[in-house]
Design an enzyme around this catalytic site. Structure first.
Site, short mmCIF file in Angstrom:
data_model
loop_
_atom_site.label_atom_id
_atom_site.label_comp_id
_atom_site.label_asym_id
_atom_site.label_seq_id
_atom_site.Cartn_x
_atom_site.Cartn_y
_atom_site.Cartn_z
N GLU A 1 6.50 -11.40 13.43
CA GLU A 1 7.63 -11.03 12.19
C GLU A 1 8.76 -10.48 12.51
O GLU A 1 9.27 -9.72 11.34
CB GLU A 1 6.81 -10.48 11.01
CG GLU A 1 5.56 -11.35 10.39
CD GLU A 1 4.78 -10.55 9.44
OE1 GLU A 1 5.22 -9.95 8.52
OE2 GLU A 1 3.62 -10.96 9.52
N GLU B 102 -8.50 -4.08 4.39
CA GLU B 102 -8.59 -2.84 5.05
C GLU B 102 -9.91 -1.87 4.88
O GLU B 102 -10.62 -2.27 4.05
CB GLU B 102 -7.62 -1.93 4.21
CG GLU B 102 -7.55 -0.35 4.57
CD GLU B 102 -6.67 0.13 3.41
OE1 GLU B 102 -5.75 -0.22 3.07
OE2 GLU B 102 -7.28 1.28 2.91
N HIS C 276 -2.20 3.20 9.03
CA HIS C 276 -1.36 4.19 8.01
C HIS C 276 -1.23 5.50 8.85
O HIS C 276 -0.63 6.33 8.29
CB HIS C 276 -1.93 4.25 6.66
CG HIS C 276 -2.34 3.06 5.94
ND1 HIS C 276 -3.48 2.27 6.09
CD2 HIS C 276 -1.31 2.50 5.39
CE1 HIS C 276 -3.13 1.25 5.22
NE2 HIS C 276 -1.70 1.06 4.99
N ASP D 109 -0.74 -14.24 3.00
CA ASP D 109 -1.06 -12.67 2.68
C ASP D 109 -1.24 -12.42 1.10
O ASP D 109 -0.12 -12.90 0.47
CB ASP D 109 0.01 -11.88 3.16
CG ASP D 109 0.04 -11.59 4.84
OD1 ASP D 109 -1.14 -11.81 5.24
OD2 ASP D 109 0.94 -11.33 5.26
N GLU E 245 -3.33 -5.37 -7.16
CA GLU E 245 -2.20 -4.76 -7.73
C GLU E 245 -1.82 -4.99 -9.30
O GLU E 245 -1.57 -4.39 -10.14
CB GLU E 245 -0.98 -4.40 -6.76
CG GLU E 245 0.08 -3.55 -7.06
CD GLU E 245 1.15 -3.51 -6.09
OE1 GLU E 245 0.61 -3.67 -4.87
OE2 GLU E 245 2.24 -3.83 -6.24
N HIS F 203 -4.74 -11.92 3.90
CA HIS F 203 -5.03 -10.63 4.14
C HIS F 203 -4.92 -9.89 2.73
O HIS F 203 -3.88 -10.13 2.03
CB HIS F 203 -3.89 -10.09 5.11
CG HIS F 203 -3.92 -8.65 5.24
ND1 HIS F 203 -4.88 -7.79 5.74
CD2 HIS F 203 -2.86 -7.98 4.81
CE1 HIS F 203 -4.44 -6.65 5.76
NE2 HIS F 203 -3.36 -6.56 5.15
N ARG G 179 20.81 6.20 -3.28
CA ARG G 179 19.66 6.96 -2.86
C ARG G 179 19.85 8.32 -2.25
O ARG G 179 19.33 8.75 -1.27
CB ARG G 179 18.79 6.08 -1.84
CG ARG G 179 18.28 4.61 -2.30
CD ARG G 179 17.62 3.95 -1.26
NE ARG G 179 18.72 3.38 -0.31
CZ ARG G 179 18.46 2.76 0.81
NH1 ARG G 179 17.12 2.92 1.38
NH2 ARG G 179 19.24 2.14 1.63
N TRP H 27 6.07 -8.38 -6.15
CA TRP H 27 7.03 -7.51 -5.84
C TRP H 27 8.56 -8.16 -5.78
O TRP H 27 9.55 -7.79 -5.10
CB TRP H 27 6.69 -7.02 -4.33
CG TRP H 27 5.41 -6.64 -3.85
CD1 TRP H 27 4.73 -5.82 -4.76
CD2 TRP H 27 4.89 -6.44 -2.83
NE1 TRP H 27 3.63 -5.42 -4.44
CE2 TRP H 27 3.61 -5.75 -3.07
CE3 TRP H 27 5.07 -6.97 -1.29
CZ2 TRP H 27 2.55 -5.55 -2.13
CZ3 TRP H 27 4.16 -6.39 -0.15
CH2 TRP H 27 2.93 -5.63 -0.75
N ILE I 200 -2.74 -8.67 11.86
CA ILE I 200 -2.44 -8.92 10.57
C ILE I 200 -0.89 -9.63 10.47
O ILE I 200 -0.72 -10.34 9.42
CB ILE I 200 -2.48 -7.85 9.52
CG1 ILE I 200 -4.01 -7.27 9.87
CG2 ILE I 200 -2.41 -8.16 8.17
CD1 ILE I 200 -5.16 -7.87 9.49
N1 GLN Z 1 1.53 -10.24 7.62
C1 GLN Z 1 2.00 -8.91 6.74
C2 GLN Z 1 2.42 -7.80 8.19
O1 GLN Z 1 1.62 -7.97 8.88
C3 GLN Z 1 0.99 -8.39 6.09
C4 GLN Z 1 1.49 -6.91 5.57
C5 GLN Z 1 0.74 -6.49 4.12
O2 GLN Z 1 -0.04 -6.93 3.90
N2 GLN Z 1 1.47 -5.80 3.27
O3 GLN Z 1 3.09 -7.08 7.95
ZN ZN Z 2 -2.08 -5.04 4.48
#
Ligand code: GLN
Ligand code: ZN
Length: 777
Positions: free
Chosen positions: A507, A688, A717, A622, A628, A664, A24, A584, A454
């Site tokens: 988390e 969102e 963001h 989630d 995507e 989510h 990188r 992912w 979230i």
């Molecule tokens: N639970 C995850 C967080 O809060 C969800 C993240 C996501 O949707 N990209 O980070």
């Molecule tokens: Zn999200």
């Protein structure tokens, strides 16, 4: 009149190569420059060195240097931004960054990508169906185009000075405009593609310059041609192709431009194939991994086909024998020549499997990262020109790797397969939502407009340090877990102070929402250096899903139960859904995705059952990647939505009626996937909405969507802290549009990338606004 013949295209070539560097290096150079620690010239030095190493490496691996097999496809940040710089199409708010000739220096170029103060950066969005994100050009009726960057010419010259004739790669004019958005204030009937006649002279000037500088071939990437999801209707797109390549290929005499390869990665050309074939472009790059061998069509007699048989988008070693068969079929089309290439640029895969000493050598023997793929291309090119016998040993080795992969322990495990095979319809369905709603309300006793987050809270330096120390063995697992529990206590306390209704553990123990599960499930491996550019200087390290998936032990249960023991408020368990785990990761390609998704879903289903048994009343699964992975061709949507929605339901349908399932989704185009969202049958969906000022409320109301929804009221963001008034306004709108018992209050997404200085006041504003709106009910 002199007769000019098109120079032969190299028999083996790749469409592109990783740009960020094996360690990188580019990321580090850019980030130091942005932080003000180094000069632009330092980044240029690192970049020139990377480009030289790339050329040397590709030559070592067998690509020719006397004909343009090696692409010149570097980018400091993004190839679409490069095209914006090439065309001098700098948005009004950044006009001061360009010089009198429309040129941007590295600082100006970076500012378009990163914004400054109130000048928002160019919007970033997904590049076709990959996890790479590009910067969306902003084009209006007034945008001036001029030939404002000679980088492609300079980089060609740089290669020539080293004795390497490269092939400059530029995003093609049709795709560039098809991906652009109209500048604000453009007339409603304006579309950026209307400006095609004005960008073509810039491309023409570039082609002439490249020719003068010694280029024999140029590659124009036109992936818009494989997608139904661009904003330009197909007929218009095809007309643009005809117009563009008449101007560039037909009207510029062949001895005044390089020969033109138009590459169409990421899918099947479909109806665009005969259109492209009928133009005078000299070569067409076809994706033969996603797409199939096209039909013979008129116009191919003078066209070279660059057969994208080696998968640029996944990491499995190819079945070389089968690829040679495809190449032979292609030879039946009557094209001027067939040569070997990759389906896409190789920048979607890591550099080199040799850089992964910690991976199981058997697994490594099944893999091909970028360098191994180059070798595959070289082998196939030799096989195609010299016959199979010439590459007999390599074909044998590839077949042996495939055999090993098909039969190795862990790839197909009867106990996993028996479970997916035995699934019946009831594994995918819950009780009626009306009944669930009543039972959940009784169990949870939440106020109107329940508030939650979230999932993640800021990942502080201390958390990262602890994780790194644990990885190095400087912290024992017990010490590390103690630190994480201390973090959870802080996060719970903060949420109680702020007054949130449904709490999370934050988390802290997760490095990444997919890798964390990959590390705890059987059937996955993780890499050390397998970085892949996600956008700009950002990279991700996708996990490798190589075998049958199962859960050897509970993963999140002890963290979640611990959190619940700290509070009388309900704690929401937090899992990543099957579709996102697949999206992912690098996923096995030896069975349908739906089968793999169901295996992951069953592992999650067991996890949810354990959470429920431990007394957890709410579990969030989630699925930010649901949209995507949506296929580029509309005809493929139904099949995709079928398996993806089913896997989510399989994961979440094993619970009691009084257990509440949340999901989510990280985007605001609710209307586009409303069918799928409805199909998920989640009790609560957070989505969102803050950036678009709750535009989605209209879609939700129009769809008559029955279940609960949490439209985000805080745009995470951006570092901006929303005011209480503005959140109140959003919530007042929401209450008008949607039934009160359907509405939740939450941020747009997880808080892990933000700092507490931003998060705490933002959540306080959300709670204050919620109280104000509740008081009016
Ligand atoms: N639970 C995850 C967080 O809060 C969800 C993240 C996501 O949707 N990209 O980070
Ligand atoms: Zn999200």
């Amino acid at each position: 009149m002199t007769e000019t013949t098109t120079p032969a295209f190299p028999t083996g070539s790749v469409l592109g190569y990783p740009r960020i560097g094996p360690r990188r290096e580019l990321k580090k150079a850019l980030e130091s420059f942005w932080a003000g620690r180094t000069e632009a010239a330092d980044v240029e030095t690192v970049a020139a060195d990377l480009r030289r190493r790339t050329r040397t490496r590709l030559a070592e691996l067998g690509l020719r240097t006397d004909v343009p097999a090696i692409p010149s496809a570097f980018s400091f940040y993004d190839q679409v931004l490069d095209a914006t710089a090439l065309l001098g199409a700098v948005p009004e708010r950044f006009a001061d960054l360009a010089d009198a000739d429309g040129r941007l220096d590295l600082a100006g170029y970076s500012t378009l990508a990163r914004g400054r103060g109130d000048d928002l950066p160019l919007e970033m969005t997904k590049w076709f169906d990959t996890n790479y994100h590009y910067l969306v050009p902003e084009i209006g009726p007034e945008t001036t185009f001029r030939y404002a960057s000679d980088r492609p010419v300079r980089e060609l010259a740089e290669g020539l000075a080293d004795g390497v004739l490269t092939r400059p790669v530029v995003v093609g004019p049709v795709t560039y405009l098809a991906l652009a958005k109209a500048t604000e204030g453009s007339p409603a009937d304006f579309s950026p593609i209307d400006r095609l006649p004005d960008v073509l002279p810039v491309y023409a000037a570039l082609l002439r310059d490249l020719r003068a500088a010694g280029a024999t071939w140029v590659q124009l990437d036109e992936p818009a041609l494989v997608s139904d999801s661009v904003d330009v209707p197909a007929e218009r797109l095809y007309a643009a192709v005809i117009e563009a390549y008449r101007a560039l290929a037909t009207e510029i005499p062949a001895d005044e431009r390089p020969a033109i390869l138009v590459a169409a990665p990421y899918g099947d050309l479909g109806a665009a194939w005969p259109v492209l074939a009928a133009t005078d472009v000299d070569a067409i790059g076809i994706d033969l991994v996603r797409g199939s061998v096209p039909e013979a069509v008129p116009g191919l007699g003078t066209t070279t086909l660059v057969a994208g048989v080696v998968d640029g988008h996944n990491i499995w070693r190819a079945d070389l024998d089968a690829k040679l068969t495809v190449l032979e079929q292609l030879e039946g089309l009557g094209a001027a020549a067939v040569t070997v290439g990759t389906s896409t640029s190789l920048f979607h895969v890591p550099h080199d499997t040799a850089d992964e000493p910690a991976l199981d050598p058997t697994l490594t023997s099944w893999l091909a990262f970028a360098d191994q793929k180059v070798s595959e291309v070289v082998t196939l090119a030799e096989g195609l020109t010299e016959g199979r016998e010439a590459v007999h040993d390599q074909l044998l080795a590839a077949a042996e790797a495939l055999r090993s992969r098909a039969t190795a322990p862990g790839v197909r495990r009867p106990e996993v397969r028996e479970r997916t095979a035995a699934l019946t319809a009831d594994a995918f369905t819950r009780g009626s939502f009306e009944e669930r709603k009543v039972q959940q309300a009784a169990r949870l006793e939440l106020p109107p407009l329940p508030t939650t987050t979230i999932g993640s809270f800021p990942q502080t330096t201390d958390i990262r340090k602890a994780r790194a120390a644990h990885a190095k063995g400087e912290l024992t697992t017990a010490q590390y877990e103690d630190e994480m529990r201390a973090e959870i206590r802080r996060v719970v306390e903060l949420q109680e102070e702020i007054g949130l209704d449904v709490l999370v553990h934050g988390e802290p123990e997760r490095n990444d929402m997919v890798q964390y599960f990959a590390e705890n499930l059987d059937g996955f491996a993780v890499t050390q250096n397998g970085w892949v550019q996600s956008y700009g200087s950002r990279c991700t390290r996708p996990s490798i899903l190589w075998g049958d998936v199962s859960r050897p032990a509970p993963i999140t249960v002890s963290w979640t139960s611990y959190t619940q023991s700290l509070t009388s408020k309900p704690v929401k368990g937090m899992l990543t859904g099957p579709v996102t785990i697949l999206a992912w990761s690098f996923v096995r390609d030896d069975q349908p995705l739906g089968e793999t998704a169901n295996q992951v879903a069953l592992a999650l289903r067991d996890e949810i059952a354990d959470l429920e048994a431990a007394g957890i009343a709410i579990v969030q699964v989630d699925e930010p990647a649901l949209r995507e992975l949506l296929p580029l061709r509309e005809a493929d949507h139904a099949a995709y939505l079928d398996w993806s929605v089913r896997s989510f339901r399989l994961a979440t349908s094993g619970v009691r009626d009084d257990t509440q399932i949340h999901t989510h989704l990280c985007y605001s185009e609710f209307g586009e996937v409303i069918g799928a969202i409805d199909g998920l049958d989640a009790d609560v969906t957070s989505i969102e909405a803050a950036r678009s000022k709750m535009e989605i409320l209209g879609d939700i109301a129009a769809a008559g969507y029955p279940r609960a929804i949490g439209p985000g009221v805080y745009d995470i963001h951006s570092p901006r802290v929303p005011s209480e008034e503005e959140v109140t306004e959003l919530l007042t709108e929401a209450v008008k549009a949607i039934a009160l018992d359907q509405l939740w209050v939450n941020p747009d997404c997880g808080l892990k990338t933000r700092r507490y200085e931003e998060v705490t006041p933002s959540l306080e504003a959300i709670l204050a606004a919620t109280r104000t709106v509740r008081a009016t009910l």
